[in-house]
Design a protein around this motif. Structure first.
Motif, short mmCIF file in Angstrom:
data_model
loop_
_atom_site.label_atom_id
_atom_site.label_comp_id
_atom_site.label_asym_id
_atom_site.label_seq_id
_atom_site.Cartn_x
_atom_site.Cartn_y
_atom_site.Cartn_z
N ARG A 122 0.92 4.00 -3.13
CA ARG A 122 0.67 5.43 -2.95
C ARG A 122 1.86 6.25 -3.42
O ARG A 122 1.73 7.29 -4.06
N VAL A 147 0.84 -1.20 0.00
CA VAL A 147 0.00 0.00 0.00
C VAL A 147 0.87 1.25 0.00
O VAL A 147 0.63 2.21 -0.74
N GLU A 195 -9.52 7.16 -4.65
CA GLU A 195 -8.80 7.61 -5.84
C GLU A 195 -9.76 7.78 -7.02
O GLU A 195 -9.63 8.71 -7.80
N ARG A 199 -2.53 6.51 -9.10
CA ARG A 199 -2.76 5.68 -7.91
C ARG A 199 -3.91 4.71 -8.12
O ARG A 199 -3.89 3.60 -7.64
N PHE A 215 -3.79 0.76 -7.28
CA PHE A 215 -4.69 0.10 -6.33
C PHE A 215 -5.53 -0.97 -7.02
O PHE A 215 -5.86 -1.98 -6.42
N ILE A 259 -8.16 -1.80 0.97
CA ILE A 259 -7.84 -1.49 -0.43
C ILE A 259 -9.06 -0.88 -1.11
O ILE A 259 -8.94 0.05 -1.91
N LEU A 305 -9.10 2.55 -3.20
CA LEU A 305 -9.50 2.52 -4.60
C LEU A 305 -10.66 3.48 -4.85
O LEU A 305 -10.65 4.28 -5.79
#
Lengths: 298, 279
Positions: free
Chosen positions: A229, A225, B97, A247, A251, B90, B94
């Motif tokens: 980032r 993680v 973002e 990003r 992810f 996560i 996600l």
């Protein structure tokens, strides 16, 4: 990495991407996937051991040990696990330093807690301020593993305690009738048979452990993680490989990684379950006995 | 500052009312209790609304997964697989973002009696963005629970309904749905408890705490960082959460009793808390 990567400004398209994805930082990113796997591989057996100890303690005939075991298994029920993670990392660190402080500096006069500071003598610091960077990293990672093991040990203790109680009582009675001692009954009859009852719970726990690994980020370890980032953030032209905010894609990559990991585990656990139910006095084992091998469904 | 003044100053700090500055030194127990309690407002808010909206969505997802129509079944299966197979942590990152990248739009939403100005920017704020993630997540987990319950509805119940000529919506509303809830309720109670626990992740994953208005764990972490003493704020947080868990179990227990009220006493299923833990 590649020979054509010397001047990234000249590159375009696929070549640019192949150079971009093989920078030193990206290599560190890929290594951090290894960190996750390492955490999983170490934590799972250690947590299982803690859990076994906890479940044994919860069954103990000696009251204080039993209370300890029950309390250990009970802590997971009411309180968010993230709070435990954040708590144990500091608490363990301070506990270790305090212990070393008591041993190494017995004639230290000042109090350890001074207002908002936790002060131990410099010889008791963990890791020593003179040690190289990798010792700090390893120490941080070990603390994280210990934290994970304590928390997941409590979960595992819960599962194993239930599994030990699920073993049919006549089995225990038969063992006693044959004159086995309590210890023999426990190790020879109860423990070999409990795993099939524990497996659904343990497989669930493994899934949860997989899904808990990104919390390493909160414990200050440079994990996936952290790198997602770091690498995904938009890079201006001052950087060698400028790009906008990526990003989201990083992810997405992590999401796919985790989906794959849980899917593979699911398939593996289905296989183990089939193996374990073989010959057991349960409906699963019975259906395997009646249908020819290979076709059996657990 | 006396304790009463502290409570007046910080009780609604997490919502932006009262004292602006957080205490910086000489932390009293009262301050810690008040601020962490103030943060609990957010945990309750997230948990409550995610559960309510998530419940409706979960029913829909479970029905879709149980459907014989592929167009309905496949998306539901994927929805459950993706959200249950990946970490919530996560998912938060996600979603954040994604929401940040959305074009900034402002629109008006006419609800008939009141006109609301809706902005996509709200999605990047925790109160809406994180709520959406949480509700989707709980919908997937409870959807799977409900699906399992749908599968184990006794065949006789449905056949009896058919024999009485109860069909379609009426059969679902009066026979299938209540039985599904009754069977799923113990597991669903666990899900609710761990959803409340999962709300503590919000401010540690992408979503920024605007003007230091965070949830209980945010403040507990703040105190632990400042005092370097985890042994006070985290137990306080634990205490608050145990109380919250007891309340949730109590409410769900009442609903469980109501769902099972037609059964003889010894056949009723007791709710047992079983750890499902991190998502």
């Amino acid at each position: 990495m590649f020979s054509f990567c010397t001047d990234p400004d000249q590159l375009a398209g696929l070549q640019w991407l192949s150079c971009y994805l093989t920078t030193g930082k990206h290599m560190a990113f890929y290594t951090s996937f290894g960190t996750i796997m390492l955490l999983l591989i170490i934590t799972a057996p250690v947590a299982l051991m803690f859990g076994f100890g906890g479940a044994m303690a919860a069954r103990s005939p000696i009251a204080p040990i039993r209370w300890f075991g029950k309390a250990y298994t009970a802590i997971v029920r009411g309180v968010p696990d993230i709070a435990f993670f954040l708590f144990f990392v500091i608490a363990l660190d301070q506990a270790f330093e305090w212990l070393r402080h008591q041993v190494k500096c017995p004639d230290w006069a000042e109090p350890i807690r001074q207002g908002s500071d936790f002060v131990v003598c410099s010889a008791a610091k963990l890791p020593l301020s003179s040690s190289p960077q990798w010792v700090h990293e390893v120490y941080g990672f070990s603390l994280a593993i210990l934290t994970f093991s304590i928390v997941f040990g409590a979960f595992a203790a819960n599962v194993l305690f239930g599994a030990m109680r699920a073993v049919p009582f006549p089995q225990i009675e038969t063992a006693q009738a044959y004159g086995m001692t309590t210890r023999q009954t426990f190790w020879r009859i109860l423990v070999p048979q409990m795993w099939v009852y524990a497996l659904p719970g343990l497989s669930n726990l493994w899934m949860i452990l997989i899904k808990a690994t990104p919390l390493l980020f909160l414990l200050g370890v440079e994990d996936i993680v952290y790198w997602a980032r770091e690498l995904g953030g938009s890079k201006t032209s001052a950087f060698t490989y400028p790009h906008p905010d990526w990003r989201l894609y990083y992810f997405l990559g992590l999401l796919v990684f985790y989906l794959g990991l849980t899917k593979v585990s699911e398939i593996a656990f289905d296989r183990i379950m089939k193996r374990l139910t073989l010959g057991q006095a349960t409906t699963g084992g019975e259906s395997q006995r009646k249908t020819p091998r290979g076709k059996a469904t657990a | 500052m006396s304790c009463l003044e502290t409570i007046q100053a910080y009780a609604f700090r997490s919502l932006g009312y009262g004292e602006r500055l957080l205490p910086r030194s000489d932390f009293t127990l009262c301050e810690q209790f008040t601020l962490i309690g103030s943060g609990m407002i957010w945990n309750v808010y997230f948990g409550f609304f995610a559960l309510i909206f998530g419940f409706c969505l979960a029913t829909a997802v479970a029905l879709a997964k149980n459907s014989s129509n592929k167009v309905l079944r496949k998306p539901a299966e994927w929805f459950i697989f993706v959200l249950r197979g990946s970490p919530l942590f996560i998912q938060f990152f996600l979603a954040y973002e994604t929401f940040v990248l959305l074009p900034k739009l402002t629109g008006d939403l006419n609800l008939g009696f009141v006109e609301l100005t809706v902005e996509t920017r709200w999605l990047t704020k925790a109160w809406l963005g994180a709520l959406i993630v949480l509700l989707l997540n709980t919908a997937a987990y409870s959807g799977e629970i409900f699906y399992g319950a749908l599968k184990s509805i006794p065949k006789g119940d449905v056949e009896a309904a058919d024999a009485y000529g109860i069909t379609g919506w009426k059969r679902f509303r009066r026979i299938i749905w209540p039985t599904m809830l009754r069977l799923a309720w113990p597991a669903y109670t666990n899900e609710a408890i761990f959803l409340f626990h999962a709300t503590t992740l919000v401010f540690f994953s992408g979503f920024p705490a605007w003007r230091q208005q965070g949830d209980a764990l945010y403040y507990a972490n703040y105190f632990a960082d400042k005092t370097f003493n985890p042994f006070v704020p985290y137990p306080i947080l634990a205490g608050y959460f145990i109380i919250l868990t007891l309340i949730v179990t109590g409410i769900y227990g009442l609903i469980n009793t109501r769902l099972n009220r037609h059964l003889p006493r010894e056949k009723r299923k007791k709710i047992r808390i079983r750890p499902q833990i991190i998502r």
